[in-house]
Structures are given as C-alpha cells and as structure tokens.
Design a protein around this motif. Structure first.
Motif, short mmCIF file in Angstrom:
data_model
loop_
_atom_site.label_atom_id
_atom_site.label_comp_id
_atom_site.label_asym_id
_atom_site.label_seq_id
_atom_site.Cartn_x
_atom_site.Cartn_y
_atom_site.Cartn_z
N ILE A 271 0.72 -1.18 0.07
CA ILE A 271 0.03 0.07 -0.19
C ILE A 271 0.74 1.20 0.04
O ILE A 271 0.74 2.11 -0.73
N LEU A 272 1.83 1.24 0.88
CA LEU A 272 2.76 2.50 0.92
C LEU A 272 3.63 2.65 -0.42
O LEU A 272 3.97 3.77 -0.78
N ALA A 273 3.98 1.54 -0.97
CA ALA A 273 4.85 1.40 -2.17
C ALA A 273 3.95 2.26 -3.46
O ALA A 273 4.76 2.67 -4.24
N GLU A 274 2.67 2.01 -3.49
CA GLU A 274 1.88 2.77 -4.32
C GLU A 274 1.77 4.15 -4.23
O GLU A 274 0.99 5.00 -4.84
N GLY A 275 2.43 4.70 -2.82
CA GLY A 275 2.43 6.07 -2.65
C GLY A 275 1.35 6.58 -1.96
O GLY A 275 0.68 7.74 -1.93
N LYS A 276 0.74 5.75 -1.18
CA LYS A 276 -0.55 6.14 -0.34
C LYS A 276 -0.15 6.60 0.72
O LYS A 276 0.93 6.39 1.43
N ASP A 277 -0.79 7.74 1.17
CA ASP A 277 -0.42 8.57 2.41
C ASP A 277 -0.74 7.78 3.59
O ASP A 277 -1.89 7.24 3.93
N GLY A 278 0.08 7.64 4.72
CA GLY A 278 -0.11 6.83 5.60
C GLY A 278 -1.08 7.61 6.69
O GLY A 278 -1.99 6.59 7.27
N GLN A 279 -1.41 8.68 6.88
CA GLN A 279 -2.47 9.25 7.53
C GLN A 279 -3.72 8.79 7.06
O GLN A 279 -5.00 8.53 7.44
N ARG A 280 -3.70 9.16 5.52
CA ARG A 280 -5.06 8.76 4.79
C ARG A 280 -5.54 7.25 4.90
O ARG A 280 -6.51 6.74 5.27
N PHE A 281 -4.33 6.35 5.09
CA PHE A 281 -4.44 4.93 5.24
C PHE A 281 -5.10 4.66 6.72
O PHE A 281 -6.12 3.82 6.54
#
Length: 607
Positions: A271-281
C-alpha cells in the motif's frame, strides 16, 4: 484568467442552491418574507459549508425588489452588481488581515452614512474570530445599535474564540458539515451539466475525502478532472486523494483478524509502495471498521453502494471478529494516528500498528465467540465450574468455624482461612499541598463565583468520560492563578489526579473561557476542611492580633472559620482569645478572610 475553479463557477446564487443547510436557509427566507430582518447575524461552521455564500445571497435578497419567497431574482441590476462584487453598499472584509482597532473604527464611522444604491448597507466580516480584543470592543456598540439601514453578517470557523458580549448581540446560525450523500449528489449534478463522463465510485471516494466540506469536494474534483483529462474514474480519484482501494483494505483487514501479522505487513508495504498517504490509510481503515461495526448492528445502517463493497463482502467481514475486538482496533488506530502527526517516518508506526492489530484478541467471552468456537467452550466451562466448587468449599469451612467459635460479648469473632490472602489495603490518598497553598494565598470569593458560573460551560468542552468523572466534584476555591476542585469520593479523586490529560483539558478550557492561565488542583472533599484550617493557621489568619506588644482588645473570630466554600462543608472551628477590653477590631486577618471568602459570609462575633 479564462479558467475558473469549479467551486467559484458553481457557487450558490440562491438559498435553494445551498447544500445541506435546510434549517438555516428556511429561517433566513422566512425572516425576509415576514420583514423580521435582524441587525446582526453570526454564521458559524466548518470550512466550505456555505457561510460566505449564504451571506452574499442574504445581501442580495434583502436588497432585491423582485424577490419571490425570500429568494433573490439574480436578474436585476442590484443582484448582478452584488454577484460581481461591484456594489459599494455590500462590503466584504477579511478580518484576518484587517483585525486592528483602526479598521473597525473606520467601519463604525462609515456605517453612519446611508446606503447610496441599495436599500441596506451590508457588512460581511469573514473569519471574525481573528479580530483583536480592542477591535471587538470597538465593534460592540455599533453592533448592538447600528443605523436603521445597516446589517452586519459575521462569519467564522471558530465561534468559541468570539467574546460572549458579541455573540449575545447577534442571531447565531450553525452550519453543519455536508454529508457524503449531499456532496455526491451535487458533484453528480455538476458533471451532468458539464456533460463529463464519470464513475460513481470515484465520486464516493471524493465525497468521503472532502470530510464534510463542499468546497473541498469540488477542489478535489477539479484536480481529478485535470489529472485524467476531463474524465473522472476510480483509479485517478484514489491516486489524487491518496486513499486506499477497498479491496486492499479488505485484504488487510482479513489478515489482521486472522492474526497473520507477517502477511499483513506485506500488504501494508504494498500500500505504501503505491504512494498512499499513511494518515489517509489510517483514516480509511477507521472508516472501514466503522462500516463493519454498523453492519453488525444492522445492515440497514449503511449504504453498501457508497462503500465500494458488495453485500457478500460485508457478510463475510462482519463474522471475522466480534465488536469488542473492533473497538480495540479503533483505539489502537486512534493512538497511532495521534503519534504520527509530527513524524517523518510513518512506515515505522504503521508496521508497529500492523503487529498490534494482528495480536488483538477478545478478552471476555461473548455468546458469539462461544458459538463460533465450540471446541474451546467445554474447557472454559470446566475451569469455571472447578473454580466455583473451590469457593463453595471455602465458604462452607468458614461457616463451620464461625458456628463453632465461642461467643465474644454476644458477637461471633470472624475466623480467617489459613490460605486466605490478606486484605488489600486501600491506596493512601495523597494531596499535593505545594500546589494547594499558592492558590489559597490569592483566592477571592469573586474568582470562585466566576469559576462556578463557567463550570457547566467548561464541562461541555470536555469529553463524555471526563465529564462523568467530574460529575461528583465542584470548585471550592479559586484565584487568578488557579482553582481547587473537591471530589466527593477519594477513589475518584485519585483517578482524576493521575489523569494528566484531564488536567490539561480543564486548564485549556478555563483559559478559553476566562482568558487567564489557571492551574487546576484536586483535593478530596473530606480532607478539604482540614487543609483549609491548616492553611489559615499557618498563615496567621487564626492568631491573635497584637498592637504595641499588647494582645488584641477584642476576641478574633476565625473569619467564621473561613466560611465554607460550598454548601454542605462544615465550618472550621475558630480559635478563642480571652477578651481584654470591649472595642470592635477589624484587623488584617479579618480583612484577608473577607477578601478570600466574601464579606457577606464572614461574620465576626464577640465571645
């Protein structure tokens, strides 16, 4: 610039165009229809909910000569001039950059002149909470009694920063957050008018990411349109908002519920490798678990279509974990979210979070877990039965020993079991006198009355558990630097004294209400009279006054023993001095007691 943002092009021009504010618009329209227009209004609410738009529509409606049902026509010269910002009688001011006394004095002076083109001169002051204290004071009298043809509309996102003297002079309207359904419908209407192709699931992603702000939703929609070349699809919406796909959230949730920590870590890294924001996750995961909780309670509580999942998915997810486990997961997510606010390495926190979620287990057996795990149920039942049998045997032995013991003055002597553990002593209550005395040294009755008047409003600014803890407490002394709060029960006092978050929240709330920083000190109610007595004696309030080396001429009453700070408190015993001569004396001790507890309840008596 030839291009204008969507939120500017599609800004509401009529009350009916305002999304999700039916109560506010209906009240304003009825006021215009019945000619019950007030001289000042306060529009309060989150960003992007239509406060400034409503103010401009109201300015047009009161000045439009062709209005129908309280709505402006938007066709006459006055309406068009207000829409374009070209009418001199409608003045819009940004209080963030014009927050000084001189700017408000200029408004006050110009308000005396009659409008030149419109019927009413309307002042729209945006972000009014940014005004300085002097500016608010300069606005007070004009706001209370403005000229006949002047209307003030104040808009703010933080109404708690506005003085109560201002709020009491205006009609307050609270704008609520825009629901995801209303934001979805509005975006769908706009795209239909623009004849743009779109995916409804993408609109739901944008509506949820906007967090109740219509302007935010249109700004995100504008970004998606630019990114995807004038089209709206799900993948682009997820990429622009930084949200996580529902399928990835479902996969992650399945793995942590099945205690597969290593697999869940791999999913989180993807998920993080796709550029997703940690707070948004984390926010998306909290919303995801919330949907599962609601579906467990009743499937009709959520709109399955808006979640991006199917009915079969929710049926599967709702059986993975009981509600108690889901509550623990939400608590862990909230804690990690707070810790991640100021970090530059969110991946570390998310890895720890994943391991914690995978290790969450139900601590108390529920009927649902008992039916879902029939193999483990007999073992738990057998252990419980054995434990109960042992307790019954111990109780029977105790009864036999009590019956066999000789009577002692007509009362049986309790016999203690050989293997019975000693009773746990109650935790000793400790009061920090070093924090209590500085408050008492400057305490006055006026400060105590002021704090008690604001006590209920201060409680409303705290969380529900904190309010319930303070329900059995009350302020008993106050000064400009702090307050003393007495608890009816010692164990609640100890629980409150150990809660640093409660102390900080109370001090912040009191600072907002009074404007002064005050330290909050807790004491048990049963120890408060002795604490107060020791303070008075230690500071000379209970001793005889002397003049030229001779004892005082009149007995000194101990300021009525520092009259009780609250109802139900016993008065402190006063020290009696032998009278030497009959002459009334008002020495410094009596004056100090009157200042601290109020002259109306301090009584000086002769022995």
């Amino acid at each position: 610039m030839s291009y204008q943002a969507l939120y500017r092009v599609w800004r509401p021009q009529r009350f009916d165009d305002l999304i999700g504010q039916q109560v506010v618009t209906r009240t304003l329209k009825n006021a215009i229809i019945t000619h019950q227009i007030s001289h000042a209004y306060l529009f309060a609410g989150p960003r992007g909910t239509g406060k400034t738009s409503a103010a401009k529509i109201f300015a047009k409606a009161v000045n439009c000569h062709h209005s129908q049902d309280g709505e402006p026509c938007n066709e006459c010269a006055t309406c068009k001039a207000i829409t374009n910002g070209q009418l001199n009688d409608v003045i819009e001011i940004d209080a963030a950059s014009n927050n000084g006394v001189e700017e408000i004095r200029d408004i006050r002076d110009k308000a005396k002149y009659a409008p030149t083109q419109a019927d009413y001169k309307v002042y729209i002051i945006d972000e009014v909470h940014m005004l300085s204290t002097g500016a608010f004071n300069a606005l007070l009298k004009t706001l209370e009694e403005p000229p006949a043809n002047v209307i003030f509309i104040l808009a703010t996102t933080e109404p708690h920063k506005i003085p109560l003297t201002i709020i009491s002079r205006v009609q307050r309207f609270d704008f609520r957050r825009i629901s995801s359904q209303d934001a979805f419908d509005r975006m769908k209407y706009i795209l239909d008018q623009k004849k743009v192709t779109y995916d409804e699931k993408a609109l739901w992603v944008i509506a949820n990411a906007a967090e109740g702000g219509m302007r935010d939703a249109l700004s995100i929609l504008d970004q998606v349109l630019s990114f995807s070349d004038n089209a709206v699809n799900l993948d682009d919406a997820l990429l622009v908002t930084g949200s996580v796909t529902k399928q990835l959230l479902k996969q992650y949730f399945l793995q942590v519920c099945q205690h597969e920590g290593a697999t869940a870590l791999d999913t989180m890294k993807d998920i993080l490798a796709e550029g997703k924001d940690g707070q948004r996750f984390i926010e998306d995961l909290i919303s995801f678990i919330r949907d599962v909780l609601l579906y467990q309670e009743s499937p009709t509580l959520i709109n399955v279509e808006s979640t991006g999942l199917k009915e079969a998915d929710f049926q599967q997810l709702s059986q993975l974990a009981p509600s108690a486990v889901l509550y623990q997961m939400i608590d862990e997510l909230n804690n990690i979210q707070e810790e991640m606010r100021f970090t530059t390495h969110p991946d570390v926190y998310l890895e720890v979070l994943t391991i914690k979620l995978a290790q969450v287990k139900q601590t108390v057996a529920t009927p649902a877990s008992a039916t879902s795990q029939p193999a483990a149920a007999p073992n738990v039942a057998d252990d419980t039965i054995k434990h109960l049998q042992q307790e019954i045997q111990q109780l029977q032995q105790t009864v036999k020993q009590l019956q066999a013991a000789p009577a002692n003055n007509g009362r049986a002597t309790p016999v203690r079991q050989k293997n019975e553990p000693p009773r746990v002593q109650q935790k000793k209550v400790h009061v920090n006198i070093n924090k209590v005395y500085p408050v008492l040294e400057n305490a006055t009755r006026q400060d105590l009355i002021k704090v008690r008047d604001l006590w209920g409003e201060m409680l409303n600014m705290l969380s529900v558990p904190q309010r319930s803890l303070l329900h059995v407490s009350q302020p008993v002394a106050a000064s400009a630097v702090g307050i003393i709060v007495a608890f009816d029960y010692p164990f609640l006092f100890q629980q409150a004294a150990d809660d640093m978050t409660l102390l900080k929240n109370m001090e912040d709330a009191l600072q907002r209400l009074t404007g002064n920083e005050r330290q909050v000190v807790f004491v048990p109610k049963d120890k408060w009279p002795q604490i107060r007595k020791d303070f008075l004696q230690g500071h000379g309030f209970g001793k005889k006054s002397s003049s030229a080396g001779k004892p005082s001429s009149t007995p000194q009453s101990q300021a009525s023993a520092a009259a009780p700070a609250s109802s139900g408190e016993p008065p402190l015993p006063s020290e009696e001095d032998a009278p030497t001569e009959e002459a009334p004396v008002q020495d410094e001790q009596v004056a100090a007691a009157q200042k601290m507890f109020g002259s109306e309840i301090v009584k000086v008596e002769d022995n």
